[in-house]
Design a protein around this motif. Structure first.
Motif, PDB file in Angstrom:
ATOM      1  N   SER A 100      -3.368   7.388  -9.771  1.00 28.12           N
ATOM      2  CA  SER A 100      -4.192   6.874  -8.683  1.00 28.12           C
ATOM      3  C   SER A 100      -3.572   5.604  -8.116  1.00 28.12           C
ATOM      4  N   ALA A 101      -3.629   5.473  -6.794  1.00 30.94           N
ATOM      5  CA  ALA A 101      -3.094   4.277  -6.146  1.00 30.94           C
ATOM      6  C   ALA A 101      -3.869   3.044  -6.580  1.00 30.94           C
ATOM      7  N   GLY A 102      -5.168   3.201  -6.836  1.00 30.69           N
ATOM      8  CA  GLY A 102      -5.972   2.060  -7.262  1.00 30.69           C
ATOM      9  C   GLY A 102      -5.485   1.455  -8.562  1.00 30.69           C
ATOM     10  N   ASP A 103      -4.980   2.290  -9.467  1.00 30.39           N
ATOM     11  CA  ASP A 103      -4.447   1.770 -10.728  1.00 30.39           C
ATOM     12  C   ASP A 103      -3.215   0.907 -10.482  1.00 30.39           C
ATOM     13  N   ILE A 104      -2.386   1.298  -9.513  1.00 30.07           N
ATOM     14  CA  ILE A 104      -1.221   0.492  -9.168  1.00 30.07           C
ATOM     15  C   ILE A 104      -1.652  -0.827  -8.531  1.00 30.07           C
ATOM     16  N   LEU A 105      -2.658  -0.774  -7.651  1.00 26.10           N
ATOM     17  CA  LEU A 105      -3.098  -1.991  -6.975  1.00 26.10           C
ATOM     18  C   LEU A 105      -3.704  -2.991  -7.944  1.00 26.10           C
ATOM     19  N   ARG A 106      -4.297  -2.522  -9.039  1.00 25.55           N
ATOM     20  CA  ARG A 106      -4.820  -3.460 -10.021  1.00 25.55           C
ATOM     21  C   ARG A 106      -3.691  -4.219 -10.725  1.00 25.55           C
ATOM     22  N   LEU A 107      -2.499  -3.631 -10.772  1.00 29.59           N
ATOM     23  CA  LEU A 107      -1.330  -4.336 -11.291  1.00 29.59           C
ATOM     24  C   LEU A 107      -0.751  -5.295 -10.252  1.00 29.59           C
ATOM     25  N   ALA A 108      -0.884  -4.924  -8.981  1.00 28.42           N
ATOM     26  CA  ALA A 108      -0.242  -5.675  -7.903  1.00 28.42           C
ATOM     27  C   ALA A 108      -1.049  -6.869  -7.438  1.00 28.42           C
ATOM     28  N   ILE A 109      -2.377  -6.773  -7.460  1.00 25.74           N
ATOM     29  CA  ILE A 109      -3.236  -7.803  -6.863  1.00 25.74           C
ATOM     30  C   ILE A 109      -4.070  -8.455  -7.958  1.00 25.74           C
ATOM     31  N   PRO A 110      -3.861  -9.730  -8.218  1.00 24.77           N
ATOM     32  CA  PRO A 110      -4.630 -10.401  -9.279  1.00 24.77           C
ATOM     33  C   PRO A 110      -6.067 -10.679  -8.847  1.00 24.77           C
ATOM     34  N   TRP A 120       0.836  -1.208   0.000  1.00 25.18           N
ATOM     35  CA  TRP A 120       0.000   0.000   0.000  1.00 25.18           C
ATOM     36  C   TRP A 120       0.870   1.258   0.000  1.00 25.18           C
ATOM     37  N   GLN A 121       1.891   1.297   0.834  1.00 27.76           N
ATOM     38  CA  GLN A 121       2.777   2.459   0.859  1.00 27.76           C
ATOM     39  C   GLN A 121       3.474   2.644  -0.482  1.00 27.76           C
ATOM     40  N   LEU A 122       3.874   1.528  -1.096  1.00 27.18           N
ATOM     41  CA  LEU A 122       4.509   1.600  -2.411  1.00 27.18           C
ATOM     42  C   LEU A 122       3.538   2.148  -3.446  1.00 27.18           C
ATOM     43  N   ALA A 123       2.310   1.618  -3.463  1.00 31.54           N
ATOM     44  CA  ALA A 123       1.324   2.073  -4.446  1.00 31.54           C
ATOM     45  C   ALA A 123       1.038   3.555  -4.289  1.00 31.54           C
ATOM     46  N   ARG A 124       0.910   4.003  -3.057  1.00 31.34           N
ATOM     47  CA  ARG A 124       0.630   5.410  -2.821  1.00 31.34           C
ATOM     48  C   ARG A 124       1.792   6.294  -3.267  1.00 31.34           C
ATOM     49  N   ALA A 125       3.006   5.887  -2.920  1.00 32.39           N
ATOM     50  CA  ALA A 125       4.177   6.690  -3.270  1.00 32.39           C
ATOM     51  C   ALA A 125       4.407   6.718  -4.777  1.00 32.39           C
ATOM     52  N   VAL A 126       4.284   5.572  -5.440  1.00 31.33           N
ATOM     53  CA  VAL A 126       4.505   5.494  -6.888  1.00 31.33           C
ATOM     54  C   VAL A 126       3.439   6.295  -7.630  1.00 31.33           C
ATOM     55  N   ALA A 127       2.174   6.167  -7.193  1.00 29.28           N
ATOM     56  CA  ALA A 127       1.101   6.912  -7.849  1.00 29.28           C
ATOM     57  C   ALA A 127       1.301   8.411  -7.685  1.00 29.28           C
TER      58      ALA A 127
END
Length: 695
Positions: A109-119, A96-103
């Motif tokens: 948006s962090a949600g776009d990163i999480l869709r890559l991270a979580i199948p 979560w911290q990674l997704a927020r920082a990268v976004a």
């Protein structure tokens, strides 16, 4: 409950849960407060996927529980969480911290990163994983009771021992692993030539090196993430891990089925150190006690994410290593400009010992490619014949298909597609089609003179094979390209024609590697043409046997000279100095802002209000025509923003604010148009776009 849930934070009496909605709308990219129903208080955990009411009690949205608090800043009545979607907390605090920082860095948006991270969740796979975890725990407990042992089961290192090998190599791997665990960042240029594993398989020497390093880190009870461009690289590293005694690596691959990918995700999620091997999305994999991220060939464009917010795996790895205190290891046969810049500023440590390279030869650079008969000059033909006496020979060509371009048979003008304006080529003999959109060019008429006759120009991989079959009679001629992929060839004499990036590994290595079409590759109209050429050539040369040769068949100039003489890093440093003077990436960061004129103007205005940001330069806006044509009537423009690295946070924040305002503001609700992002003129951001200055 699964071992994946151990340690996941519980409410512990706190009545409010903070939830990130799984939404593509940029205005919803923040945490929403929900009350925790009494019936969910004992089972709710941080990281779990939940259903929550949004805008109405009847309408439910998915989201992730990010944390718990004592009270909400919202003064009204909070809606309760509707239900928990599965017992496993899929989102770890670290991811979560990674997704927020990268976004935030990319204005996304962090949600776009999480869709890559979580199948996508697979219920059957999840149940099997939970049951297997329970069975394993019970079996371990039974063994402890029988033996009276108090040994911590997590200290077991079975399956991670390195097979006997040269002591010096093992010592080097252990030394590098110790530095990585301390959080060091290292840049490494790998030596050429494939190696034979104890199992008999042949892999690139780099793959065996990464496998040894990953095992050395794992033996310290730390997880390792190995990020690779494609599945063939993954196969090599996994083969090396198996041969060295580690058969439990977790593979994260876009080619896997949904069930396979979710099973791998759950294994990575377990509170057990793992070696995780995968493509660009592997950088977001959950990893218990992450010790190091190893990345191979970060200059490969495949590692650039094509989905919003378009974050390159290298940038995500840099952010993650910084957040978690993990080591970072960049390895390649040819270093990228980005890594060389990090070495030059002292952020990444350079290697001490130079790599071993294949012996290089260069044909007469004064000979133009059209000045000799046949596909290769006589000097190259002799090199091919000499190599074929004892083993396979590799010939690298620039383009796949039969003929890369065609011209009008009457006036000689380049043949263009009527649909999109792209160049017309021949994927196979006698069948012309656009190389951009794939539209067949039959019938075709010249836009200049109206003639209907197409003439082939240039030689693709298929046409080269056709000619070599005549020129080198008696030898096998094999093709390897995107349509005819080969991963490996045996050690028998054969002439392998391959496009760049599709070269197979040869048992024992190639007796000779011949590089064609240098002039065509160097003439590509993009900023990184020279850098990419060196990477393509170095990767091909690395496939030669230790006593083999690599021949540059034609071409000249600084890039060819740097490659042949082995002064690649010297050339790259000069290239970076030129880009610094011209303010081109990676000397500076860039962002592109695309949309309607009014929308782009508002985004540019946000960069100067409140307060002008020094060191920020705006180019444009200028008319912009995307490759996938814009909807009829839409007139798009693009502005390019250049800024120093230290200004990245401010620029991303202001442009992100303009994007949210555009998506949520009154201008998105124009009569007769779909709201928000559906509008063709809607604002679009892209940071660190590799091709923003390409022709």
């Amino acid at each position: 409950m699964s071992c994946s849930c151990l340690g996941a934070e519980a409410p512990e009496g706190r009545p409010v849960a903070q939830v990130l909605l799984d939404s593509a709308l940029p205005q919803l990219d923040h945490l929403f407060d929900y009350s925790i129903p009494e019936e969910l208080a004992d089972s709710l955990r941080v990281g779990q996927r939940v259903k929550v009411p949004f805008r109405s009690q009847q309408r439910k949205s998915f989201g992730y529980v990010i944390g718990f608090v004592e009270r909400s800043d919202f003064t009204g009545e909070l809606s309760p969480i509707a239900e928990i979607v599965g017992p496993v907390p899929q989102l770890t605090p670290e991811v979560w911290q990674l997704a927020r920082a990268v976004a935030d860095r990319a204005g996304g948006s962090a949600g776009d990163i999480l869709r890559l991270a979580i199948p996508t969740r697979q219920i059957r796979v999840e149940k099997q994983h939970l049951q297997a975890a329970v069975d394993t725990s019970r079996a371990a407990a039974a063994r402890d009771v029988e033996s009276g042992s108090t040994q911590d089961p997590t200290s077991d290192t079975a399956g991670t021992e390195v097979a006997p090998g040269p002591e010096q190599e093992q010592e080097v791997a252990l030394e590098i692993a110790e530095r990585l665990i301390l959080g060091k960042r290292l840049g490494f240029t790998a030596s050429h030539s494939p190696v034979r594993l104890p199992t008999g398989e042949w892999v690139g020497g780099w793959a065996e090196g990464l496998a040894k390093l990953a095992i050395a880190v794992h033996k310290q009870r730390r997880s390792v993430i190995v990020v690779l461009p494609d599945y063939r690289d993954e196969d090599q590293v996994l083969d090396a891990l198996d041969a060295l005694g580690h058969c439990e690596a977790v593979r994260v691959d876009s080619r896997q089925s949904n069930a396979e990918r979710y099973a791998a995700f759950l294994r990575a999620l377990d509170r057990e150190p793992r070696i995780i091997v995968g493509n660009r999305s592997a950088v977001y994999a959950p990893a218990h006690e992450l010790g190091a991220i190893l990345m191979w060939d970060d200059g490969d464009p495949v590692l650039a994410e094509p989905l919003t917010p378009y974050v390159h795996a290298r940038d995500a790895a840099l952010v993650r290593a910084e957040l978690e205190g993990a080591g970072l290891f960049f390895a390649a046969h040819a270093r990228s400009a980005e890594v060389e810049r990090l070495v030059m500023i002292g952020y990444v440590d350079d290697q001490v010992n130079p790599p071993r390279r294949t012996r290089m030869l260069h044909a007469d650079a004064s000979i133009a490619p059209d000045a000799f008969a046949g596909r290769v000059p006589e000097f190259a033909a002799r090199t091919i014949r000499e190599g074929l006496r004892t083993g396979p020979v590799l010939v690298q060509v620039a383009t796949p298909g039969y003929a890369p371009v065609s011209v009008c048979g009457d006036c000689g003008d380049l043949a263009r597609c009527k649909a999109c304006g792209g160049p017309i080529g021949f994927r196979i003999a006698g069948r012309a089609a656009c190389r951009w959109c794939g539209e067949h060019a039959n019938p075709w008429s010249c836009l200049s003179c109206g003639a209907h006759r197409l003439v082939e120009r240039g030689m693709g991989s298929a046409r080269t094979v056709e000619q070599f079959e005549r020129q080198f009679r008696g030898f096998r001629v094999l093709l390897s390209d995107g349509d005819h992929p080969r991963e490996r060839v045996d050690s028998r004499p054969a002439l392998i024609v391959a496009t760049r990036g599709a070269e197979p590994i040869a048992a024992g290595g190639y007796r000779a590697v011949v590089l064609l079409d240098a002039e065509r590759l160097l003439s590509l109209e993009h900023l990184r043409a020279g850098e990419d050429c060196i990477r393509w050539w170095e990767n091909a040369a690395a496939l030669a046997a230790p006593d083999g040769v690599c021949l540059m068949a034609s071409g000249g100039g600084p890039v060819v000279q740097a490659f042949v003489t082995g002064r690649v890093e010297e050339w790259l440093r000069g290239e970076l100095r030129d880009r610094q003077a011209l303010r081109y990436p990676p000397a500076v960061r860039v962002a592109s802002v695309t949309g309607g004129l009014a929308e782009v103007d508002r985004a540019i205005a946000a960069l100067s209000s409140p307060g002008v940001l020094p060191g920020v330069e705006v180019l444009g806006p200028t008319p912009f025509a995307p490759r996938d044509a814009a909807p009829q009537g839409a007139q798009l423009v693009r502005a390019i923003i250049r800024f120093e690295y230290g200004r990245g946070t401010d620029v991303a924040k202001r442009l992100r604010g303009a994007l949210v305002a555009d998506a949520a503001g009154a201008q998105s609700r124009q009569k007769g148009r779909a709201p928000g992002r559906a509008r063709p003129e809607a604002l679009r951001l892209r940071f660190d776009d590799r091709g923003v200055f390409d022709g």
